[in-house]
Design an enzyme around this catalytic site. Sequence first.
Site, PDB file in Angstrom:
ATOM      1  N   HIS A  25       1.016  -1.299   0.058  1.00  0.00           N
ATOM      2  CA  HIS A  25      -0.077   0.127  -0.076  1.00  0.00           C
ATOM      3  C   HIS A  25       0.891   0.766   0.153  1.00  0.00           C
ATOM      4  O   HIS A  25       1.989   1.843   0.852  1.00  0.00           O
ATOM      5  CB  HIS A  25      -0.868  -0.422   1.538  1.00  0.00           C
ATOM      6  CG  HIS A  25      -1.557  -1.300   1.981  1.00  0.00           C
ATOM      7  ND1 HIS A  25      -2.490  -1.994   1.975  1.00  0.00           N
ATOM      8  CD2 HIS A  25      -2.349  -1.787   0.743  1.00  0.00           C
ATOM      9  CE1 HIS A  25      -2.591  -2.988   2.337  1.00  0.00           C
ATOM     10  NE2 HIS A  25      -3.161  -3.070   1.374  1.00  0.00           N
ATOM     11  N   LYS A  35       6.186   6.796   7.000  1.00  0.00           N
ATOM     12  CA  LYS A  35       5.641   5.823   8.129  1.00  0.00           C
ATOM     13  C   LYS A  35       6.830   5.307   8.692  1.00  0.00           C
ATOM     14  O   LYS A  35       7.939   5.692   8.017  1.00  0.00           O
ATOM     15  CB  LYS A  35       5.202   4.890   7.366  1.00  0.00           C
ATOM     16  CG  LYS A  35       3.757   4.576   6.433  1.00  0.00           C
ATOM     17  CD  LYS A  35       3.344   3.063   5.975  1.00  0.00           C
ATOM     18  CE  LYS A  35       1.487   4.043   4.922  1.00  0.00           C
ATOM     19  NZ  LYS A  35       1.019   2.421   4.297  1.00  0.00           N
TER      20      LYS A  35
END
Length: 183
Positions: free
Chosen positions: A62, A72
């Site tokens: 993703h 992230k």
Amino acid sequence: MIFKETKLKGCFEIDPMVINDGRGYFLESYNEKKFQEGIDEKVYFVQDNQSFSTQGVLRGLHYQTGEHAQAKLVRVLHGEVLDVAVDIRPESPTYGQSVAVVLSDTNHKQFYIPRGFAHGFQVLSETAIFFYKCDNFYNKESEGGIKYNDLDLNIAWLPFEGEYIISEKDQFLPDFKNARKVW
């Protein structure tokens, strides 16, 4: 904290300093100043996410596109996963290459994945609680994805007896060549 850049520029494995004693352990999981010095970049996280999964679950690959792209900082609170980042930055010399890191509740490693990467993980333990910080808010219209077993990417997922547990959405993600561009 010890920061080790991977073969993919901007992706870092992060080993915390763990202090053990008779009561258990203590570690600093995040310190903005140390983090920014360690990756030599200013990143500000705005959203935390957490998921629970069982053995055999494979999530990904993703990413978010355009102005909604996300960096992230990922870690495992319980269990063990194989965490994978794929460089999807068209201008990058490592475009299409991936790196995998085992994250667990015993090694306490974290993995920093900058904007411009697809991300996924495979649960290796009976169960896993996966936690991650994002530097941009989720935007449904900016979702991108790549099929986990794309032949061009040739990701070395770890052997698993049985079939992977994959969401219906992830089963129908496009291959790398036909995936939505990150920017």
